[in-house]
Every structure is written in structure tokens, then in C-alpha cells.
Enzyme design. Structure first.
Site, PDB file in Angstrom:
ATOM      1  N   ARG A 105       0.818  -1.219   0.000  1.00 55.40           N
ATOM      2  CA  ARG A 105       0.000   0.000   0.000  1.00 55.40           C
ATOM      3  C   ARG A 105       0.850   1.267   0.000  1.00 55.40           C
ATOM      4  O   ARG A 105       0.357   2.344  -0.315  1.00 55.40           O
ATOM      5  CB  ARG A 105      -0.942   0.002   1.215  1.00 55.40           C
ATOM      6  CG  ARG A 105      -2.158  -0.889   1.032  1.00 55.40           C
ATOM      7  CD  ARG A 105      -2.964  -1.015   2.300  1.00 55.40           C
ATOM      8  NE  ARG A 105      -2.328  -1.895   3.266  1.00 55.40           N
ATOM      9  CZ  ARG A 105      -2.888  -2.267   4.407  1.00 55.40           C
ATOM     10  NH1 ARG A 105      -4.091  -1.814   4.733  1.00 55.40           N
ATOM     11  NH2 ARG A 105      -2.258  -3.076   5.237  1.00 55.40           N
ATOM     12  N   GLN A 106       2.126   1.133   0.333  1.00 57.23           N
ATOM     13  CA  GLN A 106       3.020   2.292   0.311  1.00 57.23           C
ATOM     14  C   GLN A 106       3.805   2.300  -1.006  1.00 57.23           C
ATOM     15  O   GLN A 106       5.018   2.159  -1.036  1.00 57.23           O
ATOM     16  CB  GLN A 106       3.957   2.257   1.522  1.00 57.23           C
ATOM     17  CG  GLN A 106       3.217   2.326   2.861  1.00 57.23           C
ATOM     18  CD  GLN A 106       4.163   2.403   4.038  1.00 57.23           C
ATOM     19  OE1 GLN A 106       5.133   3.139   4.032  1.00 57.23           O
ATOM     20  NE2 GLN A 106       3.879   1.604   5.065  1.00 57.23           N
ATOM     21  N   HIS A 139      -1.258  -4.619  -4.937  1.00 61.96           N
ATOM     22  CA  HIS A 139      -2.163  -3.503  -4.650  1.00 61.96           C
ATOM     23  C   HIS A 139      -2.252  -2.557  -5.849  1.00 61.96           C
ATOM     24  O   HIS A 139      -3.326  -2.043  -6.159  1.00 61.96           O
ATOM     25  CB  HIS A 139      -1.681  -2.760  -3.400  1.00 61.96           C
ATOM     26  CG  HIS A 139      -2.629  -1.719  -2.914  1.00 61.96           C
ATOM     27  ND1 HIS A 139      -3.922  -2.014  -2.528  1.00 61.96           N
ATOM     28  CD2 HIS A 139      -2.490  -0.373  -2.757  1.00 61.96           C
ATOM     29  CE1 HIS A 139      -4.535  -0.905  -2.157  1.00 61.96           C
ATOM     30  NE2 HIS A 139      -3.687   0.103  -2.291  1.00 61.96           N
ATOM     31  N   ASP A 179     -14.008   1.961  -4.286  1.00 66.47           N
ATOM     32  CA  ASP A 179     -13.456   3.306  -4.460  1.00 66.47           C
ATOM     33  C   ASP A 179     -12.993   3.453  -5.905  1.00 66.47           C
ATOM     34  O   ASP A 179     -12.956   2.489  -6.675  1.00 66.47           O
ATOM     35  CB  ASP A 179     -12.310   3.584  -3.482  1.00 66.47           C
ATOM     36  CG  ASP A 179     -11.188   2.558  -3.579  1.00 66.47           C
ATOM     37  OD1 ASP A 179     -10.704   2.304  -4.706  1.00 66.47           O
ATOM     38  OD2 ASP A 179     -10.786   2.003  -2.546  1.00 66.47           O
ATOM     39  N   LYS A 202     -15.686   7.717  -2.209  1.00 67.63           N
ATOM     40  CA  LYS A 202     -15.333   7.886  -0.796  1.00 67.63           C
ATOM     41  C   LYS A 202     -14.188   8.870  -0.686  1.00 67.63           C
ATOM     42  O   LYS A 202     -13.482   9.151  -1.657  1.00 67.63           O
ATOM     43  CB  LYS A 202     -14.929   6.553  -0.172  1.00 67.63           C
ATOM     44  CG  LYS A 202     -13.580   6.028  -0.664  1.00 67.63           C
ATOM     45  CD  LYS A 202     -13.177   4.744   0.011  1.00 67.63           C
ATOM     46  CE  LYS A 202     -11.760   4.353  -0.402  1.00 67.63           C
ATOM     47  NZ  LYS A 202     -11.301   3.116   0.203  1.00 67.63           N
TER      48      LYS A 202
END
Length: 326
Positions: A105-106, A139, A179, A202
Site C-alpha cells: 500500500r506504500q 495492490h 473506491d 469515498k
């Protein structure tokens, strides 16, 4: 006399497993009809990790599998140590299998003075001695470019979609992206199941992790069976709020399909107490017995990983597993 020497050795495949999720590694090895490499691994009193392989891996095509669950940093270091041990034991080629890529996620800087930790993880694997990486549902796809070598990006979508196809009346099905960032993946789901697409808009507060405010549903969901698709479920805040938004907009049923069941903190209680009727995940990460609940369905990713290993070992095509679309 001759000026050359021809080796009679045949290619040899070995699979070594870390301690995070041995069940998955055993399933993969069974699918390939091989035994896991005997491995001694333990922690010193100080927390340092020791690893030694019980058999020679010289000249082998080595696959080192580890799931990066909690405590993620421990299992990451263990896999790095295993790769280093493989390199120093003269394995010919080393492939890291990380079903859930650590720190995925980073993958970019949202604000100044932040790291790009997913890139750092790729650099660590390369420095340790990895020649190749196999992972499932990254991701974001650009993580493939962080590693200086081949990256085989496996999709869980065919496995999950085939399960859903047998459970739901597709004439009433709507695919929902939780999203804007997952729209492309949801669109692939929509094509595969021939179902319309909806999106939940969102806004996430960048200064507060795991906090999401759902705004509105874009698309027709009234009276529909809504399939929420995502790559992971962490604290389940996002997915539960999305499900509530769908129900408020008239959805008759909400099903969730996600690849990686992180299930941190309040996730299990949130999912159990939500209006979601079924949560479908894969076993890329281990799920403790106390985290299992009636709504949860776990599908095995092991056969897909085993086929990918076989293609890599045979110098075949991993992309062929996904009809050339991976």
C-alpha cells in the site's frame, strides 16, 4: 582429450517455506508432487532469526515462499535470510514467492517526506539474492516495475469469479468498486461475469489511517445483488461502510470478494455484525481458527501458485495461465 566438460545434471526444483503460513506451502508442494525442503528455523532469545537448509540446493531452481502476515516485519526478515542462505548455498536461480506483497500500500508518496516502502521491499529482495518474484494481486500494478528482474503477477480473479458464478443469479448481479482506485479491477470482474458496474465514491483522511467516509453510490444497485470486490480486507472499515451504503441505496444483498484476508483488529467483529451475507477470500494469508466465522469462505490459491512455479521451472509462460491477459 576434450576442451569442454558436459554436465549430466538435470534441473532440480526445490521449495522452501518460511514459518508464517506453512499450510499454504504444503498445499503448493503437494500440488507439484514434491516435498518441502527440510529447513531449520528458530528465534534466538534476542529475537534474531536463524535459518539453515537440511539438504544441498547447489545448482537448483529454488522457490522461497512466505506469507507476510502479522508480525509482518519478522516474516519479511525471515524470508530475506532464507534467500541469502539460498544464494550462499549456490542455488542457480532464486524465486521469491510473496502471495501478499509486503508494504504494497506504500507504493507512492502522498505527501512530502514519505517513503515509497514497496520499492524498498523490492530492493531488499534483490539485494538478498532474489532473481524473480511471484505475487498475487498486487495492490497496484506498477509495483512490478520496482523489482529489477521478472515479476509474475498472478490474479485471484478467475478463482473468485468462478466461485461467485456458481452462487449468484448473474441477471441480478452488480459488480461494485469500493473506491475509484479499484475501478479497473472491478471492470474486469464486470466483463468476466457479464454484470453491470457501480462505484462508491469515498474520501479518506490522509492523516488518519484506516478511516474512510463513504459519500455516494454511482450506478444502479436498487434491488440488485451487489458484489463488492477489493484486493484486501484489513480492518474491514472500508468494506463494511461500503456495504452499508449499498444497503441504504436499496441493494437486496451484499457479497464481498477479496484476495488477501489481513483481518486486523476489529475486522472479524465488524464483518460478523455487518449486513454482508458472505465474505469470499483466498488463503494467501493464514486465518487463525478464532478468526473464522460462518459468513467467511476461504478458497485455496495453492493450485494457481503451483502452476506458476511449474511454468517458471519449465521456462514456460505464466501469462498463459490467464489467457494471455495477466
Amino acid at each position: 582429450m576434450t576442451t569442454t566438460v558436459t554436465a549430466a545434471n538435470e534441473k532440480r526444483l526445490v521449495i522452501a517455506s518460511g514459518r508464517a503460513h506453512p499450510g499454504l506451502a504444503e498445499e503448493v508442494a503437494t500440488a507439484l508432487d514434491v516435498d518441502l525442503l527440510p529447513t531449520s528455523a528458530y528465534d534466538f532469545a534476542s529475537g534474531e532469526i536463524y535459518v539453515r537448509f537440511g539438504e544441498s540446493v547447489r545448482g537448483s531452481d529454488a522457490f522461497v515462499i512466505q506469507s507476510h502476515c502479522h508480525p509482518i516485519n519478522k516474516w519479511l526478515v525471515e524470508q530475506l535470510i532464507m534467500v541469502d542462505a539460498m544464494k550462499r548455498a549456490s542455488a542457480k536461480r532464486i524465486t521469491v514467492i510473496a502471495p501478499f506483497f509486503p508494504y504494497a500500500r506504500q507504493d507512492k508518496k502522498h505527501r512530502g517526506r514519505e517513503p515509497i516502502s514497496a520499492r524498498l521491499m523490492a530492493d531488499l529482495f534483490k539485494t538478498a539474492g532474489a532473481d524473480r518474484i511471484i505475487s498475487v494481486d498486487l495492490h497496484t500494478a506498477q509495483i512490478q516495475g520496482f523489482f529489477d528482474g521478472p515479476v509474475d503477477h498472478l490474479w485471484a480473479l478467475p478463482l473468485l469469479a468462478d466461485y461467485v458464478r456458481g452462487r449468484v443469479d448473474r441477471s441480478k448481479l452488480t459488480i461494485v468498486s469500493p473506491d475509484a482506485g479499484r475501478v479497473r479491477v472491478a471492470d474486469v470482474w464486470s466483463d468476466r461475469l457479464a454484470a453491470p458496474l457501480a462505484i462508491i465514491h469515498k474520501r479518506r483522511d490522509p492523516s488518519v489511517p484506516n478511516t474512510v467516509k463513504v459519500h455516494e453510490v454511482v450506478g444502479e444497485v436498487n434491488g440488485r445483488v451487489c458484489l463488492l470486490v477489493d484486493d484486501m480486507i484489513d480492518t474491514a472499515g472500508t468494506i463494511v461502510q461500503a456495504a452499508e451504503a449499498l444497503r441504504e441505496n436499496g441493494a437486496s444483498q451484499v457479497i464481498v470478494a477479496a484476495t488477501h484476508p489481513i483481518l486486523s483488529g476489529p475486522a472479524v467483529d465488524r464483518l460478523k455484525n455487518s449486513s454482508i451475507s458472505e465474505v469470499i477470500v483466498t488463503n494467501t494469508l493464514p486465518i487463525a481458527e478464532e478468526q473464522m466465522f460462518p459468513k467467511l469462505t476461504v478458497l485455496s490459491i495453492a493450485p494457481m501458485i503451483a502452476r506458476a512455479i511449474r511454468e517458471v521451472f519449465d521456462d514456460g509462460s505464466v501469462t498463459s495461465l490467464f489467457d494471455g491477459n495477466a
